[in-house]
Design a protein around this motif. Structure first.
Motif, PDB file in Angstrom:
ATOM      1  N   MET A   1      74.986  45.947  11.359  1.00 29.01           N
ATOM      2  CA  MET A   1      74.493  44.878  11.672  1.00 29.01           C
ATOM      3  C   MET A   1      75.597  43.972  12.495  1.00 29.01           C
ATOM      4  SD  MET A   1      71.599  43.971   8.972  1.00 29.01           S
ATOM      5  CE  MET A   1      70.567  42.971   9.926  1.00 29.01           C
ATOM      6  N   THR A   2      75.623  43.591  13.340  1.00 27.19           N
ATOM      7  CA  THR A   2      76.651  42.710  13.976  1.00 27.19           C
ATOM      8  C   THR A   2      76.533  41.110  13.573  1.00 27.19           C
ATOM      9  OG1 THR A   2      75.935  42.405  16.110  1.00 27.19           O
ATOM     10  CG2 THR A   2      77.316  44.209  15.650  1.00 27.19           C
ATOM     11  N   ALA A   3      77.428  40.320  13.319  1.00 27.45           N
ATOM     12  CA  ALA A   3      77.360  38.861  13.007  1.00 27.45           C
ATOM     13  C   ALA A   3      76.943  37.983  14.223  1.00 27.45           C
ATOM     14  CB  ALA A   3      78.794  38.540  12.592  1.00 27.45           C
ATOM     15  N   THR A   4      76.000  37.200  14.105  1.00 29.60           N
ATOM     16  CA  THR A   4      75.644  36.343  15.054  1.00 29.60           C
ATOM     17  C   THR A   4      75.353  34.860  14.552  1.00 29.60           C
ATOM     18  OG1 THR A   4      73.085  36.803  14.521  1.00 29.60           O
ATOM     19  CG2 THR A   4      74.348  38.255  16.364  1.00 29.60           C
ATOM     20  N   SER A   5      75.162  34.109  15.192  1.00 24.39           N
ATOM     21  CA  SER A   5      74.596  32.925  14.618  1.00 24.39           C
ATOM     22  C   SER A   5      73.244  32.028  15.338  1.00 24.39           C
ATOM     23  CB  SER A   5      75.591  31.777  14.694  1.00 24.39           C
ATOM     24  OG  SER A   5      76.119  31.516  15.974  1.00 24.39           O
ATOM     25  N   GLY A   6      72.446  31.459  14.610  1.00 19.12           N
ATOM     26  CA  GLY A   6      71.156  31.048  15.325  1.00 19.12           C
ATOM     27  C   GLY A   6      70.180  32.182  15.420  1.00 19.12           C
ATOM     28  N   GLY A   7      69.346  31.702  16.246  1.00 16.26           N
ATOM     29  CA  GLY A   7      68.116  32.779  16.793  1.00 16.26           C
ATOM     30  C   GLY A   7      67.196  32.929  15.860  1.00 16.26           C
ATOM     31  N   LEU A   8      66.842  34.261  15.868  1.00 14.97           N
ATOM     32  CA  LEU A   8      65.407  34.298  15.072  1.00 14.97           C
ATOM     33  C   LEU A   8      65.813  35.739  14.066  1.00 14.97           C
ATOM     34  CD1 LEU A   8      62.171  34.662  16.382  1.00 14.97           C
ATOM     35  CD2 LEU A   8      62.963  36.811  15.370  1.00 14.97           C
ATOM     36  N   VAL A   9      65.290  35.976  13.053  1.00 12.61           N
ATOM     37  CA  VAL A   9      65.294  37.093  12.114  1.00 12.61           C
ATOM     38  C   VAL A   9      64.078  37.530  11.776  1.00 12.61           C
ATOM     39  CG1 VAL A   9      65.989  37.948   9.910  1.00 12.61           C
ATOM     40  CG2 VAL A   9      67.513  36.544  11.124  1.00 12.61           C
ATOM     41  N   ALA A  10      63.538  38.637  12.149  1.00 14.45           N
ATOM     42  CA  ALA A  10      62.419  39.277  12.066  1.00 14.45           C
ATOM     43  C   ALA A  10      62.664  40.138  10.597  1.00 14.45           C
ATOM     44  CB  ALA A  10      61.617  39.885  13.092  1.00 14.45           C
ATOM     45  N   VAL A  11      61.693  40.190   9.643  1.00 14.97           N
ATOM     46  CA  VAL A  11      61.779  41.050   8.465  1.00 14.97           C
ATOM     47  C   VAL A  11      60.349  41.982   8.258  1.00 14.97           C
ATOM     48  CG1 VAL A  11      62.118  41.067   5.913  1.00 14.97           C
ATOM     49  CG2 VAL A  11      62.794  39.096   7.335  1.00 14.97           C
ATOM     50  N   HIS A  12      60.704  43.176   8.419  1.00 17.82           N
ATOM     51  CA  HIS A  12      59.368  44.127   8.572  1.00 17.82           C
ATOM     52  C   HIS A  12      59.440  45.297   7.565  1.00 17.82           C
ATOM     53  CE1 HIS A  12      57.078  42.604  11.891  1.00 17.82           C
ATOM     54  NE2 HIS A  12      58.421  42.359  12.440  1.00 17.82           N
ATOM     55  N   ALA A  13      58.333  45.856   7.207  1.00 19.72           N
ATOM     56  CA  ALA A  13      58.405  46.997   6.260  1.00 19.72           C
ATOM     57  C   ALA A  13      58.702  48.181   6.420  1.00 19.72           C
ATOM     58  CB  ALA A  13      56.977  47.122   5.753  1.00 19.72           C
ATOM     59  N   HIS A  14      58.236  48.691   7.909  1.00 20.75           N
ATOM     60  CA  HIS A  14      58.545  50.155   8.256  1.00 20.75           C
ATOM     61  C   HIS A  14      58.884  50.111  10.007  1.00 20.75           C
ATOM     62  CE1 HIS A  14      55.084  50.056   5.293  1.00 20.75           C
ATOM     63  NE2 HIS A  14      55.994  50.854   4.889  1.00 20.75           N
ATOM     64  N   PRO A  15      59.657  50.947  10.452  1.00 20.46           N
ATOM     65  CA  PRO A  15      59.938  51.112  11.855  1.00 20.46           C
ATOM     66  C   PRO A  15      58.609  51.060  12.420  1.00 20.46           C
ATOM     67  CG  PRO A  15      61.190  52.557  10.716  1.00 20.46           C
ATOM     68  CD  PRO A  15      60.306  51.899   9.614  1.00 20.46           C
ATOM     69  N   ASP A  16      58.212  50.474  13.725  1.00 18.25           N
ATOM     70  CA  ASP A  16      57.058  50.155  14.345  1.00 18.25           C
ATOM     71  C   ASP A  16      56.236  49.066  13.937  1.00 18.25           C
ATOM     72  OD1 ASP A  16      55.249  50.711  12.054  1.00 18.25           O
ATOM     73  OD2 ASP A  16      53.875  52.044  12.943  1.00 18.25           O
ATOM     74  N   ASP A  17      56.499  48.433  12.742  1.00 14.94           N
ATOM     75  CA  ASP A  17      55.657  46.989  12.555  1.00 14.94           C
ATOM     76  C   ASP A  17      56.267  45.943  13.430  1.00 14.94           C
ATOM     77  OD1 ASP A  17      54.032  48.146  10.415  1.00 14.94           O
ATOM     78  OD2 ASP A  17      55.624  47.845   9.111  1.00 14.94           O
ATOM     79  N   GLU A  18      57.710  46.056  13.610  1.00 12.52           N
ATOM     80  CA  GLU A  18      58.137  44.904  14.600  1.00 12.52           C
ATOM     81  C   GLU A  18      57.496  45.067  15.772  1.00 12.52           C
ATOM     82  OE1 GLU A  18      59.516  48.374  16.348  1.00 12.52           O
ATOM     83  OE2 GLU A  18      59.719  48.229  14.228  1.00 12.52           O
ATOM     84  N   SER A  19      57.231  46.167  16.530  1.00 18.85           N
ATOM     85  CA  SER A  19      56.605  46.194  17.763  1.00 18.85           C
ATOM     86  C   SER A  19      55.207  45.780  17.920  1.00 18.85           C
ATOM     87  CB  SER A  19      56.786  47.619  18.616  1.00 18.85           C
ATOM     88  OG  SER A  19      58.138  47.673  18.585  1.00 18.85           O
ATOM     89  N   LEU A  20      54.399  46.460  16.719  1.00 18.90           N
ATOM     90  CA  LEU A  20      53.066  46.184  16.644  1.00 18.90           C
ATOM     91  C   LEU A  20      52.599  44.543  16.267  1.00 18.90           C
ATOM     92  CD1 LEU A  20      52.221  49.223  14.553  1.00 18.90           C
ATOM     93  CD2 LEU A  20      51.067  48.868  16.567  1.00 18.90           C
ATOM     94  N   VAL A  36      68.598  37.690  18.363  1.00 17.51           N
ATOM     95  CA  VAL A  36      67.526  38.405  17.705  1.00 17.51           C
ATOM     96  C   VAL A  36      68.093  39.426  16.527  1.00 17.51           C
ATOM     97  CG1 VAL A  36      65.336  39.564  17.417  1.00 17.51           C
ATOM     98  CG2 VAL A  36      65.903  38.005  19.296  1.00 17.51           C
ATOM     99  N   THR A  37      67.545  39.322  15.296  1.00 15.75           N
ATOM    100  CA  THR A  37      68.061  40.385  14.398  1.00 15.75           C
ATOM    101  C   THR A  37      66.609  40.843  13.460  1.00 15.75           C
ATOM    102  OG1 THR A  37      70.010  39.279  13.631  1.00 15.75           O
ATOM    103  CG2 THR A  37      69.117  40.637  12.212  1.00 15.75           C
ATOM    104  N   VAL A  38      66.396  42.087  13.764  1.00 14.40           N
ATOM    105  CA  VAL A  38      65.410  42.982  12.677  1.00 14.40           C
ATOM    106  C   VAL A  38      65.864  43.501  11.562  1.00 14.40           C
ATOM    107  CG1 VAL A  38      63.649  44.822  13.110  1.00 14.40           C
ATOM    108  CG2 VAL A  38      63.839  42.995  15.076  1.00 14.40           C
ATOM    109  N   VAL A  39      65.436  43.262  10.303  1.00 16.80           N
ATOM    110  CA  VAL A  39      65.547  44.023   9.023  1.00 16.80           C
ATOM    111  C   VAL A  39      64.449  44.670   8.771  1.00 16.80           C
ATOM    112  CG1 VAL A  39      66.360  43.548   6.874  1.00 16.80           C
ATOM    113  CG2 VAL A  39      67.136  41.698   8.447  1.00 16.80           C
ATOM    114  N   THR A  40      64.456  45.912   8.672  1.00 16.95           N
ATOM    115  CA  THR A  40      63.612  46.927   8.396  1.00 16.95           C
ATOM    116  C   THR A  40      63.860  47.204   6.671  1.00 16.95           C
ATOM    117  OG1 THR A  40      63.485  47.600  10.442  1.00 16.95           O
ATOM    118  CG2 THR A  40      62.333  48.805   9.051  1.00 16.95           C
ATOM    119  N   CYS A  41      62.839  47.156   5.880  1.00 17.14           N
ATOM    120  CA  CYS A  41      63.039  47.296   4.598  1.00 17.14           C
ATOM    121  C   CYS A  41      62.759  48.615   4.199  1.00 17.14           C
ATOM    122  CB  CYS A  41      61.891  46.645   3.929  1.00 17.14           C
ATOM    123  SG  CYS A  41      62.047  44.652   3.966  1.00 17.14           S
ATOM    124  N   THR A  42      62.235  49.814   4.955  1.00 18.47           N
ATOM    125  CA  THR A  42      62.193  51.181   4.733  1.00 18.47           C
ATOM    126  C   THR A  42      62.254  51.779   5.904  1.00 18.47           C
ATOM    127  OG1 THR A  42      59.832  51.741   4.765  1.00 18.47           O
ATOM    128  CG2 THR A  42      60.547  50.444   2.772  1.00 18.47           C
TER     129      THR A  42
END
Length: 318
Positions: A1-20, A36-42
């Motif tokens: 993950m690269t450093a950013t500032s502002g914007g949006l962070v989305a937190v999801h459980a699995h790959p595909d949840d971010e798109s669905l 935009v940052t996406v954090v995936t938990c598993t």
């Protein structure tokens, strides 16, 4: 993950949840030039797999995890998202692997914990430990918006429920704690992904119409239609509880391409142009058709401290 500032962070459980779940919001935010940052938990190690060509991956946790990671990369590229990472790598190395917990169906559209929780399952990770990892991301990225599931995880999947809990704790930790690398940060807006009940039922009914039949052709014979009169999952809320809408049509191509990238999990992805109740359709491994609604909708979650200037295509509901 690269450093950013502002914007949006989305937190999801699995790959595909971010798109669905949040595909249109992510694509719209990214298209506006905001980070935009996406954090995936598993990594979705225990997911079912669609199709004979990839069937060998089901039950092979490490192989499926690696494959789904590649799918996630392609999906996020389609959405225009460049910054992503897994929750267990926040410290730079995997010192405790967070794995898919699995699930059992406990009712119509309702999932619950399996009888046996596997070793390393995300639901078994200490809530404070997981939340502090995510809080580090929030203090580093300092997002305008944090988005995740509603409290019951959309349909009760234990990893979704835990992701909601971790996110809410992390928002609090970002505000109340700090470290040498990043000062405390008060997230302005927390969003929970939801769908209006009436809009969802209209979309479900439209799946039986001529526009969807024409788009799917003979493939629809192998798929089931949902019952719009059945009990709806927890993601469905009264329509007057919707507080934010995202127009899907301007970013539909990006969203559908992202869904297609998740080939082990999503099938029958089609654009639908001739029905006002939906703009697309897809099915998961259960082979039940689902609508892509014209608007992706949200309600305000707890923990936000203010408001933001929304990009074009995202609008509060009066």
């Amino acid at each position: 993950m690269t450093a950013t500032s502002g914007g949006l962070v989305a937190v999801h459980a699995h790959p595909d949840d971010e798109s669905l779940t949040t595909g249109a919001l992510l694509a719209t935010w990214a298209a506006s030039g905001r980070p935009v940052t996406v954090v995936t938990c598993t990594r979705g190690e225990r997911g079912e797999v669609i199709g004979e060509r990839l069937a060998h991956l089901e039950g092979d946790g490490p192989a499926l995890a690696a494959h789904r990671d590649r799918e996630l990369g392609r999906a996020l590229a389609a959405l225009g998202v460049r910054d992503r990472g897994y929750l267990d790598t926040i410290r730079g190395s995997v010192d405790q692997r967070f794995e898919d917990s699995g699930m059992e169906w406990v009712g119509t559209g309702r999932a619950g914990r399996p009888d046996e929780i596997p070793p390393g399952a995300f639901v078994g990770v200490g809530l404070e430990e997981a939340a502090e990892r995510l809080a580090r991301v929030l203090r580093s990225r300092r997002p305008e918006v944090v988005v995740t599931y509603e409290p019951d995880g959309g349909y009760g999947h234990p990893d979704h429920v835990r992701t909601h809990e971790v996110t809410q704790w992390a928002v609090d930790f970002a505000r109340s704690r700090a470290d040498d690398a990043s000062p405390a940060f008060d997230v302005p807006v927390v969003l929970w992904s939801v769908q209006g009940r009436l809009a969802l039922q209209r979309g479900m009914r439209a799946l039986g119409g001529d526009a969807v039949l024409a788009a799917l052709g003979g493939l629809r014979d192998d798929l089931e239609l949902p019952d719009p009169t059945a009990e709806l999952p927890s993601v469905a809320v009264p329509d007057d509880e919707i507080e934010l809408e995202v127009d899907v049509l301007p970013v539909r191509t990006r969203v559908l391409d992202a869904l297609r990238a998740h080939r082990t999990q999503v099938q029958a992805v089609r654009a639908i142009d001739d029905d006002s109740a939906l703009v697309g359709c897809y099915a998961l491994s259960n082979r039940i058709l689902a609508p892509v609604l014209p608007t992706e909708t949200y309600r305000r979650g707890t923990g936000g401290s203010g408001d933001v200037a929304w990009p074009d295509g995202v609008r509060p509901v009066a």
